[in-house]
Design a protein around this motif. Structure first.
Motif, short mmCIF file in Angstrom:
data_model
loop_
_atom_site.label_atom_id
_atom_site.label_comp_id
_atom_site.label_asym_id
_atom_site.label_seq_id
_atom_site.Cartn_x
_atom_site.Cartn_y
_atom_site.Cartn_z
N TYR A 37 -3.38 3.66 7.69
CA TYR A 37 -4.17 2.78 6.50
C TYR A 37 -5.62 2.73 6.74
N PHE A 38 -6.18 3.13 5.64
CA PHE A 38 -7.86 2.92 5.45
C PHE A 38 -8.43 2.28 4.71
N VAL A 39 -9.76 1.93 4.87
CA VAL A 39 -10.78 1.31 3.98
C VAL A 39 -11.87 1.95 3.44
N VAL A 40 -12.53 1.89 2.37
CA VAL A 40 -13.65 2.65 2.19
C VAL A 40 -14.38 1.68 1.18
N ASP A 41 -15.70 1.41 1.47
CA ASP A 41 -16.62 0.89 0.87
C ASP A 41 -17.02 1.76 -0.49
N LEU A 42 -16.92 1.36 -1.72
CA LEU A 42 -17.24 2.43 -2.82
C LEU A 42 -18.69 1.96 -3.45
N LYS A 63 -2.20 7.40 4.17
CA LYS A 63 -2.38 8.81 4.24
C LYS A 63 -1.70 9.32 5.74
N GLU A 64 -1.16 10.65 5.56
CA GLU A 64 -0.34 11.13 6.68
C GLU A 64 -1.44 11.63 7.78
N VAL A 65 -1.29 11.12 8.84
CA VAL A 65 -2.05 11.70 9.98
C VAL A 65 -1.10 12.39 11.14
N ILE A 72 0.84 -1.21 0.13
CA ILE A 72 0.08 0.01 0.08
C ILE A 72 0.95 1.13 0.13
N GLY A 73 1.14 1.77 -1.07
CA GLY A 73 2.36 2.83 -1.23
C GLY A 73 1.67 4.25 -1.53
N ASP A 120 -17.67 5.78 3.90
CA ASP A 120 -17.05 6.29 5.30
C ASP A 120 -15.57 5.57 5.37
N GLU A 121 -14.63 6.33 5.86
CA GLU A 121 -13.39 5.66 5.93
C GLU A 121 -13.15 5.17 7.29
N TYR A 122 -12.59 4.03 7.18
CA TYR A 122 -12.24 3.00 8.53
C TYR A 122 -10.61 2.92 8.74
N ARG A 123 -10.18 3.24 9.69
CA ARG A 123 -8.71 2.57 10.06
C ARG A 123 -8.83 1.27 10.14
#
Length: 292
Positions: A241-246, A229-231, A192-193, A264-267
């Motif tokens: 790292y996150f996952v989103v249902d499209l 992404k940077e947090v 995951i780059g 929605d984003e989920y960590r």
């Protein structure tokens, strides 16, 4: 404008001073004439006394000529309008009032100044030039401060972007990026780059993403997106790292229990599983530093 006004006021003050000097000269001339008239009256009365003594030898001799005493009595007689009599006036006439010299504040200021008018005007003009020069220098300093703040912000942003790129690529001093492992084993671990991972049954022709092709009936054409992404956390930037249902048909279940809400984003955490409708269409999230 201020210098012009000040020069005008100084000119007016000079005129008033000239008028005051003229009044003073007139008063001096009046006093001199009075003294001359008093002297003539004293001499006239003394000569009359001498003539009367020549006509009447029994008349006592005239007193000696005392200019001070005679001048006082003659002054009273002249002021009261009785030059024909030598005796003192019964009532003391008021003393002659001295001419009043009206000196305004501007005239007094002009008399107190020992600097010529041209030099004063040049001084005021120089003051205005110095004030304008100070304003220009202050504007330049403010512009320089703004540029320095902008450069500092740009430098900070560039360092953050550089460090974020290093984290995204797994470069030292940061560890390797997280990976996605397919449960069916048809493909090796996928990093995951910087570019996100798009999971679906028809994503092979998508650009600027890393496609993860899953040819299963329960998987939608564009099913989910996995990205990092940077947090900002605890005073520093870290990569999460996150996952989103499209908006998939069968949805995405996190660890088989929790179904994600579309959009929605989920960590994600190390060891999480993403269930996409059936056992074979399952993805495992791994951190290489913790789980080989």
């Amino acid at each position: 404008m201020r210098a012009w006004w000040y020069a005008l006021r100084l000119q007016q003050a000079e005129k008033e001073a000239e008028i005051a000097d003229l009044n003073y000269a007139q008063a001096e001339e009046f006093a001199r004439r009075m003294e001359m008239e008093e002297g003539r009256a004293v001499m006239r009365f003394w000569w009359l006394d001498c003539q009367l003594r020549a006509l009447d030898p029994a008349r006592p001799p005239p007193p000696p000529l005392n200019r001070t005493r005679r001048k006082q009595s003659v002054r009273q007689a002249v002021l009261s309008g009785r030059q024909g009599k030598l005796g003192p006036a019964s009532e003391k006439p008021p003393a002659p009032s001295k001419p009043k010299t009206i000196i305004t504040k501007d005239a007094a200021r002009a008399q107190a100044l020992a600097v010529p008018l041209d030099e004063l005007v040049s001084i005021e003009v120089q003051k205005e030039r110095d004030a304008a020069r100070r304003k220009v220098l202050e504007a330049q300093a403010e512009r320089q401060r703004t540029m320095d703040v902008g450069r500092a912000a740009m430098r900070k942003w560039w360092i953050q972007e550089r460090e974020a790129t290093k984290r995204a690529l797994g470069l030292p001093p940061y560890g390797p990026v997280w990976t996605v492992v397919r449960k069916d084993g048809k493909e090796g671990p996928i990093s995951i780059g910087k570019m996100p991972l798009i999971v679906g049954s028809d994503v092979s022709r998508m650009e600027k993403v890393v496609p993860v092709q899953l040819d299963y009936p329960t998987v939608s054409r564009v099913h989910a997106k996995i990205f990092g992404k940077e947090v900002f956390s605890y005073g520093e930037y870290v990569r999460e790292y996150f996952v989103v249902d499209l908006k998939s048909t069968n949805g995405v279940r996190l660890n088989r229990t929790f179904r994600l809400r579309p959009g929605d984003e989920y960590r994600l955490s190390d060891g999480d599983t993403l269930f996409l409708g059936e056992e074979a269409a399952t993805l495992v999230i791994k951190n290489p530093q913790k789980s080989p």
